[in-house]
Motif scaffolding. Structure first.
Motif, PDB file in Angstrom:
ATOM      1  N   ILE A 254       0.795  -1.230   0.000  1.00 11.11           N
ATOM      2  CA  ILE A 254       0.000   0.000   0.000  1.00 11.11           C
ATOM      3  C   ILE A 254       0.831   1.286   0.000  1.00 11.11           C
ATOM      4  CG2 ILE A 254      -0.264   0.066   2.528  1.00 11.11           C
ATOM      5  CD1 ILE A 254      -3.097   1.190   2.046  1.00 11.11           C
ATOM      6  N   VAL A 255       1.966   1.281   0.670  1.00  9.90           N
ATOM      7  CA  VAL A 255       2.756   2.512   0.755  1.00  9.90           C
ATOM      8  C   VAL A 255       3.161   3.042  -0.624  1.00  9.90           C
ATOM      9  CG1 VAL A 255       4.912   3.551   1.584  1.00  9.90           C
ATOM     10  CG2 VAL A 255       3.587   2.060   3.092  1.00  9.90           C
ATOM     11  N   PRO A 256       3.590   2.175  -1.575  1.00 10.02           N
ATOM     12  CA  PRO A 256       3.965   2.693  -2.891  1.00 10.02           C
ATOM     13  C   PRO A 256       2.829   3.429  -3.610  1.00 10.02           C
ATOM     14  CG  PRO A 256       4.748   0.448  -2.628  1.00 10.02           C
ATOM     15  CD  PRO A 256       3.828   0.715  -1.472  1.00 10.02           C
ATOM     16  N   LEU A 257       1.586   3.082  -3.308  1.00  7.39           N
ATOM     17  CA  LEU A 257       0.447   3.754  -3.945  1.00  7.39           C
ATOM     18  C   LEU A 257       0.395   5.229  -3.583  1.00  7.39           C
ATOM     19  CD1 LEU A 257      -2.356   1.079  -3.352  1.00  7.39           C
ATOM     20  CD2 LEU A 257      -1.064   1.479  -5.458  1.00  7.39           C
ATOM     21  N   PHE A 258       0.843   5.562  -2.367  1.00  9.01           N
ATOM     22  CA  PHE A 258       0.801   6.948  -1.899  1.00  9.01           C
ATOM     23  C   PHE A 258       2.168   7.628  -1.949  1.00  9.01           C
ATOM     24  CE2 PHE A 258      -2.903   4.937   0.061  1.00  9.01           C
ATOM     25  CZ  PHE A 258      -3.901   5.871  -0.212  1.00  9.01           C
ATOM     26  N   ALA A 259       3.243   6.859  -1.743  1.00  7.93           N
ATOM     27  CA  ALA A 259       4.587   7.434  -1.659  1.00  7.93           C
ATOM     28  C   ALA A 259       5.073   8.023  -2.978  1.00  7.93           C
ATOM     29  CB  ALA A 259       5.580   6.382  -1.166  1.00  7.93           C
ATOM     30  N   VAL A 312     -11.020  -4.917  -2.603  1.00  6.15           N
ATOM     31  CA  VAL A 312     -10.743  -6.282  -2.154  1.00  6.15           C
ATOM     32  C   VAL A 312      -9.246  -6.448  -1.890  1.00  6.15           C
ATOM     33  CG1 VAL A 312     -10.847  -8.727  -2.744  1.00  6.15           C
ATOM     34  CG2 VAL A 312     -12.718  -7.188  -3.423  1.00  6.15           C
ATOM     35  N   SER A 313      -8.435  -5.901  -2.784  1.00  3.40           N
ATOM     36  CA  SER A 313      -6.979  -5.924  -2.616  1.00  3.40           C
ATOM     37  C   SER A 313      -6.476  -4.482  -2.571  1.00  3.40           C
ATOM     38  CB  SER A 313      -6.303  -6.668  -3.760  1.00  3.40           C
ATOM     39  OG  SER A 313      -6.323  -5.890  -4.945  1.00  3.40           O
ATOM     40  N   THR A 314      -5.245  -4.297  -2.118  1.00  4.67           N
ATOM     41  CA  THR A 314      -4.699  -2.938  -2.026  1.00  4.67           C
ATOM     42  C   THR A 314      -4.600  -2.279  -3.398  1.00  4.67           C
ATOM     43  OG1 THR A 314      -2.464  -3.903  -2.034  1.00  4.67           O
ATOM     44  CG2 THR A 314      -3.401  -3.307   0.103  1.00  4.67           C
ATOM     45  N   LYS A 315      -4.516  -3.078  -4.460  1.00  5.15           N
ATOM     46  CA  LYS A 315      -4.468  -2.514  -5.814  1.00  5.15           C
ATOM     47  C   LYS A 315      -5.743  -1.751  -6.143  1.00  5.15           C
ATOM     48  CE  LYS A 315      -1.361  -6.028  -7.747  1.00  5.15           C
ATOM     49  NZ  LYS A 315      -1.212  -7.124  -8.720  1.00  5.15           N
ATOM     50  N   ASP A 316      -6.860  -2.148  -5.528  1.00 11.73           N
ATOM     51  CA  ASP A 316      -8.140  -1.482  -5.783  1.00 11.73           C
ATOM     52  C   ASP A 316      -8.173  -0.059  -5.233  1.00 11.73           C
ATOM     53  OD1 ASP A 316      -9.133  -3.825  -6.976  1.00 11.73           O
ATOM     54  OD2 ASP A 316      -9.791  -4.612  -5.031  1.00 11.73           O
ATOM     55  N   ILE A 317      -7.261   0.248  -4.304  1.00 11.86           N
ATOM     56  CA  ILE A 317      -7.206   1.596  -3.724  1.00 11.86           C
ATOM     57  C   ILE A 317      -6.816   2.617  -4.783  1.00 11.86           C
ATOM     58  CG2 ILE A 317      -6.018   3.023  -1.987  1.00 11.86           C
ATOM     59  CD1 ILE A 317      -5.713   0.506  -0.286  1.00 11.86           C
ATOM     60  N   TYR A 318      -6.177   2.139  -5.843  1.00 13.64           N
ATOM     61  CA  TYR A 318      -5.744   3.034  -6.920  1.00 13.64           C
ATOM     62  C   TYR A 318      -6.924   3.804  -7.508  1.00 13.64           C
ATOM     63  CZ  TYR A 318      -3.483   4.564 -11.256  1.00 13.64           C
ATOM     64  OH  TYR A 318      -2.987   5.309 -12.289  1.00 13.64           O
ATOM     65  N   ARG A 319      -8.100   3.166  -7.628  1.00 17.16           N
ATOM     66  CA  ARG A 319      -9.284   3.837  -8.170  1.00 17.16           C
ATOM     67  C   ARG A 319      -9.704   4.994  -7.266  1.00 17.16           C
ATOM     68  NH1 ARG A 319     -10.978  -1.578  -8.712  1.00 17.16           N
ATOM     69  NH2 ARG A 319     -12.554  -1.295  -7.074  1.00 17.16           N
ATOM     70  N   TYR A 320      -9.619   4.766  -5.974  1.00 13.41           N
ATOM     71  CA  TYR A 320      -9.946   5.810  -4.996  1.00 13.41           C
ATOM     72  C   TYR A 320      -8.972   6.979  -5.124  1.00 13.41           C
ATOM     73  CZ  TYR A 320      -9.617   7.958  -0.295  1.00 13.41           C
ATOM     74  OH  TYR A 320      -9.536   8.833   0.771  1.00 13.41           O
ATOM     75  N   ILE A 321      -7.690   6.673  -5.277  1.00 15.23           N
ATOM     76  CA  ILE A 321      -6.675   7.723  -5.423  1.00 15.23           C
ATOM     77  C   ILE A 321      -6.919   8.536  -6.687  1.00 15.23           C
ATOM     78  CG2 ILE A 321      -4.207   8.154  -5.818  1.00 15.23           C
ATOM     79  CD1 ILE A 321      -3.618   5.757  -4.008  1.00 15.23           C
ATOM     80  N   MET A 322      -7.279   7.871  -7.784  1.00 20.02           N
ATOM     81  CA  MET A 322      -7.533   8.573  -9.029  1.00 20.02           C
ATOM     82  C   MET A 322      -8.713   9.539  -8.893  1.00 20.02           C
ATOM     83  SD  MET A 322      -5.260   7.843 -11.283  1.00 20.02           S
ATOM     84  CE  MET A 322      -4.141   7.901  -9.868  1.00 20.02           C
TER      85      MET A 322
END
Length: 337
Positions: A254-259, A312-322
């Protein structure tokens, strides 16, 4: 071999380096120490140059301090290093003259009272912090922040603080992270952790500062970096990070998604989250605040996010970030109209 003036021969002679343990009585105390010297090739007497003389004086003095219980030169250097503070500001913080500690390092012995005070400061960060806060106005702001940061790092380390361990883990793995960015990463990482770990990574409560959620203890421990990237080499070393495999796996995902985003961008993202917005209700944009962001609000918000984006997975957080980034751009466009 070295040419040195021999007082016995009264001329420069060729001398060979030598060393050995000697006994000496100083101020009524019998001490032993390693003496460094040269041996004259003509008269075979001991000869000393400036380097060996200075070493012997300091070594004898240090052994005397050990014998009498006074703080040693090694301990004074350790005190300066431990709190990330120079010897002159250290002297001022401890209520001494600016050059006093420098003189102790050169061989002058402190009184028993001053020695005990310095030894207690070396042993106890909370004791040192009292002097630091009391004499803050006597040193530069940067020197104060660096020393206070080290005190806070030591306190967090002694407390085995979980949030501090996670902060160190992030700093150690993402070298361009600033203090502002770290605060927001901690906020988002902890917010989503209940979904993936079944519990929050840490229990520390964020405050609703002007530039987004902030964990004060962590922020203050690193404030001396200002806007610069956090350098793990300048932060408390030799601290074991006690995170289990599952926690590390979660952080690594998860950290790389925000870092990847700057501190300013992460600040803008956090400004769109309901817990921070609610905590600052009634405040102007630039009003100071130490209001806490309620854990129940964080719990409800991230639970809603996970449901809305079907995470479901941390990869799905990317949609929220976008979506957050899109909202930031829309907000900028509206401001510029």
């Amino acid at each position: 071999m070295k040419n040195i003036f021999c007082e016995n021969c009264m001329k420069d002679t060729e001398c060979k380096y030598d060393e050995g343990i000697i006994s000496e009585n100083i101020d009524g105390f019998d001490i032993e120490y390693l003496e460094k010297r040269y041996i004259c090739s003509i008269c075979h007497e001991k000869v000393y140059d400036e380097e060996t003389s200075n070493y012997n004086i300091l070594e004898a003095n240090n052994k005397l301090r050990e014998k009498t219980g006074l703080i040693t030169i090694k301990e004074i250097k350790e005190l300066s290093s431990k709190y990330n503070i120079g010897v002159k500001p250290l002297a001022l913080v401890m209520g001494l003259g600016e050059v006093t500690i420098m003189r102790y390092l050169e061989g002058k012995n402190p009184t028993k009272e001053i020695s005990d005070k310095l030894k207690l400061a070396l042993k106890n960060p909370e004791y040192f912090e009292v002097y630091l806060m009391s004499n803050q106005d006597k040193i530069t702001d940067l020197a104060f922040k660096k020393a206070l940061g080290r005190v806070k790092q030591l306190e967090l380390s002694n407390e085995h603080s979980k949030i501090y361990q996670i902060a160190l883990y992030i700093i150690g793995n993402y070298e361009d992270t600033t203090n502002m960015a770290l605060q927001k990463i901690l906020y988002f990482v902890n917010g989503f952790s209940k979904k993936f770990l079944g519990k929050y990574l840490f229990d520390d409560v964020a405050q609703a500062w002007i530039h987004g959620p902030v964990y004060p203890e962590i922020y203050n421990s690193l404030a001396y970096f200002k806007k610069d990237a956090l350098d793990s080499n300048q932060i408390l070393a030799n601290y074991e990070i006690d995170l289990n495999a599952k926690e590390k796996e979660y952080l690594d995902s998860i950290v790389p998604l925000f870092a990847r985003y700057s501190g300013s961008c992460l600040r803008n993202m956090s400004h769109l989250t309901k817990p921070w917005i609610d905590a600052r209700e009634g405040l102007a944009e630039d009003d100071y605040s130490d209001r806490e962001i309620a854990n129940k609000d964080i719990d409800a918000y991230f639970k809603d996010v996970c449901s809305k984006y079907e995470i479901v997975s941390t990869k799905d957080i990317y949609r929220y970030i976008m979506d957050l980034l899109s909202d930031i751009e829309t907000k900028k466009e509206l401001i510029n109209i």
